[in-house]
Structure formats: C-alpha cells, structure tokens
Design a protein around this motif. Structure first.
Motif, PDB file in Angstrom:
ATOM      1  N   HIS A  92       0.805  -1.223   0.000  1.00  0.00           N
ATOM      2  CA  HIS A  92       0.000   0.000   0.000  1.00  0.00           C
ATOM      3  C   HIS A  92       0.840   1.276   0.000  1.00  0.00           C
ATOM      4  O   HIS A  92       0.270   2.368   0.077  1.00  0.00           O
ATOM      5  N   ARG A  93       2.168   1.156  -0.044  1.00  0.00           N
ATOM      6  CA  ARG A  93       3.054   2.324  -0.035  1.00  0.00           C
ATOM      7  C   ARG A  93       2.810   3.195   1.200  1.00  0.00           C
ATOM      8  O   ARG A  93       2.637   4.409   1.109  1.00  0.00           O
ATOM      9  N   ILE A  94       2.814   2.553   2.359  1.00  0.00           N
ATOM     10  CA  ILE A  94       2.596   3.238   3.633  1.00  0.00           C
ATOM     11  C   ILE A  94       3.811   2.993   4.520  1.00  0.00           C
ATOM     12  O   ILE A  94       4.258   1.847   4.679  1.00  0.00           O
ATOM     13  N   LEU A  95       4.346   4.075   5.101  1.00  0.00           N
ATOM     14  CA  LEU A  95       5.445   3.984   6.054  1.00  0.00           C
ATOM     15  C   LEU A  95       4.883   4.085   7.466  1.00  0.00           C
ATOM     16  O   LEU A  95       4.138   5.017   7.785  1.00  0.00           O
ATOM     17  N   ARG A  96       5.221   3.116   8.308  1.00  0.00           N
ATOM     18  CA  ARG A  96       4.773   3.103   9.695  1.00  0.00           C
ATOM     19  C   ARG A  96       5.987   3.287  10.600  1.00  0.00           C
ATOM     20  O   ARG A  96       7.001   2.610  10.443  1.00  0.00           O
ATOM     21  N   LEU A  97       5.845   4.196  11.573  1.00  0.00           N
ATOM     22  CA  LEU A  97       6.934   4.420  12.520  1.00  0.00           C
ATOM     23  C   LEU A  97       6.385   5.046  13.778  1.00  0.00           C
ATOM     24  O   LEU A  97       5.267   5.596  13.793  1.00  0.00           O
ATOM     25  N   CYS A  98       7.160   4.945  14.838  1.00  0.00           N
ATOM     26  CA  CYS A  98       6.856   5.599  16.108  1.00  0.00           C
ATOM     27  C   CYS A  98       7.837   6.756  16.256  1.00  0.00           C
ATOM     28  O   CYS A  98       8.988   6.547  16.688  1.00  0.00           O
ATOM     29  N   PRO A  99       7.445   7.960  15.897  1.00  0.00           N
ATOM     30  CA  PRO A  99       8.408   9.064  15.862  1.00  0.00           C
ATOM     31  C   PRO A  99       8.809   9.518  17.258  1.00  0.00           C
ATOM     32  O   PRO A  99       7.989   9.576  18.180  1.00  0.00           O
ATOM     33  N   SER A 100      10.062   9.804  17.420  1.00  0.00           N
ATOM     34  CA  SER A 100      10.568  10.399  18.649  1.00  0.00           C
ATOM     35  C   SER A 100      10.667  11.902  18.453  1.00  0.00           C
ATOM     36  O   SER A 100      10.665  12.401  17.321  1.00  0.00           O
ATOM     37  N   GLN A 101      10.756  12.621  19.553  1.00  0.00           N
ATOM     38  CA  GLN A 101      10.883  14.070  19.446  1.00  0.00           C
ATOM     39  C   GLN A 101      12.196  14.429  18.772  1.00  0.00           C
ATOM     40  O   GLN A 101      13.224  13.812  19.009  1.00  0.00           O
ATOM     41  N   GLY A 102      12.135  15.421  17.910  1.00  0.00           N
ATOM     42  CA  GLY A 102      13.317  15.823  17.173  1.00  0.00           C
ATOM     43  C   GLY A 102      13.128  15.602  15.684  1.00  0.00           C
ATOM     44  O   GLY A 102      12.026  15.321  15.193  1.00  0.00           O
ATOM     45  N   GLU A 103      14.217  15.714  14.952  1.00  0.00           N
ATOM     46  CA  GLU A 103      14.192  15.642  13.496  1.00  0.00           C
ATOM     47  C   GLU A 103      15.049  14.484  13.009  1.00  0.00           C
ATOM     48  O   GLU A 103      16.166  14.279  13.494  1.00  0.00           O
ATOM     49  N   HIS A 104      14.527  13.720  12.064  1.00  0.00           N
ATOM     50  CA  HIS A 104      15.294  12.644  11.457  1.00  0.00           C
ATOM     51  C   HIS A 104      14.702  12.319  10.090  1.00  0.00           C
ATOM     52  O   HIS A 104      13.525  12.581   9.822  1.00  0.00           O
ATOM     53  N   ALA A 105      15.535  11.768   9.217  1.00  0.00           N
ATOM     54  CA  ALA A 105      15.116  11.394   7.865  1.00  0.00           C
ATOM     55  C   ALA A 105      14.572   9.969   7.897  1.00  0.00           C
ATOM     56  O   ALA A 105      15.300   9.029   8.204  1.00  0.00           O
ATOM     57  N   VAL A 106      13.299   9.803   7.568  1.00  0.00           N
ATOM     58  CA  VAL A 106      12.683   8.476   7.594  1.00  0.00           C
ATOM     59  C   VAL A 106      12.890   7.733   6.281  1.00  0.00           C
ATOM     60  O   VAL A 106      12.810   6.509   6.229  1.00  0.00           O
ATOM     61  N   MET A 107      13.187   8.477   5.199  1.00  0.00           N
ATOM     62  CA  MET A 107      13.369   7.832   3.900  1.00  0.00           C
ATOM     63  C   MET A 107      14.267   8.696   3.030  1.00  0.00           C
ATOM     64  O   MET A 107      14.132   9.932   3.004  1.00  0.00           O
ATOM     65  N   GLN A 108      15.198   8.060   2.327  1.00  0.00           N
ATOM     66  CA  GLN A 108      16.069   8.730   1.368  1.00  0.00           C
ATOM     67  C   GLN A 108      15.987   7.991   0.043  1.00  0.00           C
ATOM     68  O   GLN A 108      15.945   6.760   0.024  1.00  0.00           O
ATOM     69  N   TYR A 109      15.989   8.737  -1.055  1.00  0.00           N
ATOM     70  CA  TYR A 109      15.834   8.117  -2.363  1.00  0.00           C
ATOM     71  C   TYR A 109      16.660   8.877  -3.391  1.00  0.00           C
ATOM     72  O   TYR A 109      17.126  10.005  -3.163  1.00  0.00           O
ATOM     73  N   ARG A 110      16.812   8.247  -4.558  1.00  0.00           N
ATOM     74  CA  ARG A 110      17.641   8.809  -5.626  1.00  0.00           C
ATOM     75  C   ARG A 110      17.091   8.405  -6.986  1.00  0.00           C
ATOM     76  O   ARG A 110      16.660   7.264  -7.175  1.00  0.00           O
ATOM     77  N   LEU A 111      17.103   9.353  -7.907  1.00  0.00           N
ATOM     78  CA  LEU A 111      16.705   9.122  -9.296  1.00  0.00           C
ATOM     79  C   LEU A 111      17.817   9.644 -10.190  1.00  0.00           C
ATOM     80  O   LEU A 111      18.237  10.801 -10.060  1.00  0.00           O
ATOM     81  N   SER A 112      18.302   8.807 -11.114  1.00  0.00           N
ATOM     82  CA  SER A 112      19.454   9.168 -11.940  1.00  0.00           C
ATOM     83  C   SER A 112      19.092   9.115 -13.423  1.00  0.00           C
ATOM     84  O   SER A 112      18.381   8.200 -13.862  1.00  0.00           O
TER      85      SER A 112
END
Length: 436
Positions: free
Chosen positions: A267-287
């Motif tokens: 279903h293209r759904i990301l599930r996570l339990c976020p903690s306080q603060g900032e972080h990258a949940v996904m990184q991607y690249r197109l060439s």
C-alpha cells in the motif's frame, strides 16, 4: 575514541570546547583553524597534523559552524563523522536552530549534552528520547517576543483562521522537555529534493539526478504510531512499475531503522513511532531521467559589438506551471546591463570572473531577459569560446522533481487535545549547469 571536541564559528571564534582525555592543550583549536583555512578548494573532513603529537582532526560544517573532534588513536573517521552529524542534529533539536547565536545563547545546554553523550571520549548515546530524561537546562530562544506581532489576533483577542500555512520558522524551535509537556503539539513532514542537471549548448539534457529525503520533525510529547502514505504509483526501479496512473519512480531508496515496511510493498505506507526531534525516515535517488522537462531553459547569445565589447544576451524561461514561483540566482571585465524587470539586479565579481544575475521572484510560464555589455581587454574570437557555463541556484517550494507526494498523514491513537500536522515540499538546486 575522541580526545577533544570543539565548535568554532566561521571566523574561528571559540564557542564550545571540551577536553575528555587531556592528550593535548587548547592551542590545537588555533592549529586546526590555521590548517583548514589554508586548504584550497573543498575542505577534506579529516585533517592530519603530524608535528603536533600526531593529532587527527575530524570535522564537518553544519549551520555555518565547524564541528571538530580530535583523536590520536586509530579510530574510524567515518564513525566520528557520523557522531558529529548526530551531535549537530541533537543541538538543533534542543536549541531549535543551528547558528552561532543559538550556540552562544545555549552554551550551558550544549555542555550538558556533551557530558551525557560522551564519557572519557567514548560515545554513550545520541537518542533524544533517552537524553530528555537527563537534560535539566532549558533552551533559550533567539527570537524575542513582540507585542506588535498581532497577525493572528482578531476582534477582542480571538485567534483568526486566515493563515492556514505554517511559516518557514515554525519548525525552528526546541523540542519539549519531559518536565514541560504543555507545549504546542505539531508534527512536520518535509519532502526535500536536490536537483543536479547539465544541459548542453544545443539544449539537450545531458545529465539529470535527483536526491531526496522525507524528513519528520516531531513536537509531540507522545505518539504511539504514525502512518505516512506515499503515491500509490510509487515504484523502486524499472522492474517494479505499478498502478494505472503516471508512475512515480526512483532508482533506489533507504529507510530509517525505526520505519516498519510491512505495508510499504502493498500500500506504499510507512509506519513508525516518531521520537521528538528531526530525522530522515526515507532517502531516495533518481538518476539520468526526469519525469518532466527541466524547470528552466536558457537561450543565450554571445557576440562582439563594433566597439569591441562582449555582448551577452540571456533569455531565461521557466517551464513550471503558472501558479509556481521561485527565487533564482543565475551565475554567468566595466559592466553595463539591461534587465527586463526593475526588481532584478546584476553584479560583476572580477576575482571570480563571474556575472551574478539575481531574480527575487520568477513565476512559472514566463520568461526574463538580460543584456550584459562587458569591456574585456584583448577580446578575441578564441576567448569568446571560453564564456560560460551558466549555473542556476534556486529554491522551489511546493514542488518536487520526482512527483513524490504525501497522500495522508495519520496518527494513532488520536492525540488528545489540539494538534497540527504540516506537509511541506521544497526543491533545491544542487548543481544546475547550462552550457553556452
């Protein structure tokens, strides 16, 4: 194993200094700054000083500051670089922003963080969820309160609903401490892309790369689970094209360790339990492939007039939808200029042999032009071939080059009390080169 850790301003001012092992004196700060500023071109992350007790300096640049760690042992430089990146992220989470002023106003908080994350030079923890139980100092905000800031106040002090867009500074505030859980509950999901493009002199697209990430910054004291829905047509690699609409394809992607992928493949759904603060949940690249045409096209003309001056006529076209706008800074020896709009400006930098054409606002579906006349001593037909290339530096909000979109952002269980969720898109130019 880290011997010393210090933070310097871009001018070499000492902001933070911590000695963990006593293997060298504080004079190494000046040694590092003299060494790193003497380097030409890109500064390497590891600087070796053989005449000073075989010290190795490992540093990064974040927020216009030098984050430096010294070591004399055979430590992994990649591990220290990763730690410095996490440390700068922690300081940004707890102080709200990364700047010289923020570090100066929160030096007590930063020293308390250093006492917790390092013990005798060994890394202990870098998790904001764990650290918030031990950090006692409160962050000092650099933005003063103003009684004249009444933009969101209506009749008799009631809050208005006219502004439904989060300001750019909304996410630059410190996370909530465990002793003060009554702050404003917000969560930001940012889709940030960097575009690298090379267009030949004949207008043919020669190279196109996009590096993107989905970043989450959470200001909620507790959130059991968050679900982020991406495009249903999102595919990784050419062999996984799916859906019936226009496919949103990337060549490769990686995820944060806290992301659960059990619903991503179906279903293209990301599930996570976020903690306080900032972080990258996904990184991607197109060439080497863009789903649409590049956002900007340049039509140049370079010639020599009868007086022997170099004439550069540049016509720049923005191929974005008409509702889009962008701040642009194209880069191109007395200079006279003819610009198509009075809000534009141009500047000649002789030391770099570059003309800067600044465009504060460029709307989609329009084109702008500029005529530059330069007095170049010894101008010849051969030297005219050396003109160029043109580099573009821009920031484009509310648009992504890959077409990646956030379908929904859901929190479960529903957070008690008022909470706000924001989704933002921005595309930056990493290297946008047009050859003349």
């Amino acid at each position: 194993m880290i011997s010393q850790l210090f933070i310097l301003s871009s001018k070499g001012d000492h902001l933070i200094y911590k000695d963990y092992r006593g293997e060298a004196g504080s004079d190494v700060i000046d040694v590092f700054y003299e060494k790193v500023t003497a380097l030409t071109g890109d500064q390497p992350p590891v600087v070796m000083v053989t005449h000073h007790k075989d010290l190795h300096f490992v540093h990064i640049r974040q927020g216009g500051l030098y984050w430096v760690a010294t070591t004399t042992a055979d430590s992994s430089p990649f591990s220290i670089i990763e730690f410095l990146n996490r440390l700068s992220g922690l300081v940004k989470d707890y102080c709200g922003s990364l700047s010289e002023k923020a570090v100066q106003m929160n030096f007590a908080l930063i020293y308390e963080l250093l006492d917790e994350v390092l013990d005798y030079g060994y890394v202990q923890m870098t998790s904001s969820d764990v650290l918030k139980n031990f950090i006692q100092s409160e962050a000092v905000s650099s933005k003063p309160f103003s009684l004249f800031d009444l933009s969101n106040v209506g009749l008799f002090g009631a809050e208005t609903q006219q502004n439904k867009v989060a300001p750019s500074s909304a996410a630059t505030r410190p996370i909530q401490s465990s002793r003060d859980p009554g702050g404003k509950s917000e969560i930001f999901v940012d889709v940030i892309e960097k575009m690298s493009v090379v267009i030949g002199s004949n207008g043919v697209l020669m190279k196109a790369d996009i590096e993107g990430e989905v970043r989450v910054k959470c200001y909620m004291p507790s959130c059991s689970e968050m679900r982020i829905g991406l495009n249903e047509e999102f595919s990784v690699g050419k062999s996984q094209l799916r859906g019936y609409g226009a496919a949103v394809r990337v060549d490769e992607c990686s995820f944060h360790q806290s992301v659960q992928l059990d619903e991503f493949h179906s279903h293209r759904i990301l599930r996570l339990c976020p903690s306080q603060g900032e972080h990258a949940v996904m990184q991607y690249r197109l060439s080497d492939e863009l789903p649409s045409a590049p956002p900007f096209r340049l039509f140049p003309s370079v010639e020599r007039d009868s007086a022997g001056r170099l004439l550069m006529y540049l016509k720049l076209r923005c191929d974005l939808p008409p509702k889009r706008s962008v701040s642009l800074l194209p880069e191109g020896a007395g200079l006279s200029q003819e610009l198509s709009s009075p809000d534009q400006s141009a500047e000649l930098q002789l030391q770099n042999r570059t003309v800067f054409w600044k465009i504060p606002r460029f709307c989609g579906g329009t084109q702008l032009s500029a005529l530059f006349k330069l007095d170049v001593p010894g101008l010849s037909s051969a030297s005219m071939l050396e003109v160029g290339p043109v580099g573009l530096s821009f920031e484009l909000p509310k648009w992504t080059g890959t077409g990646l979109q956030i379908r929904f952002l859901r929190l479960s269980p529903i957070h008690p009390g008022p909470s706000q969720r924001w989704v933002r898109y921005v595309t930056h130019s990493d290297s946008y080169i047009i050859r003349i």
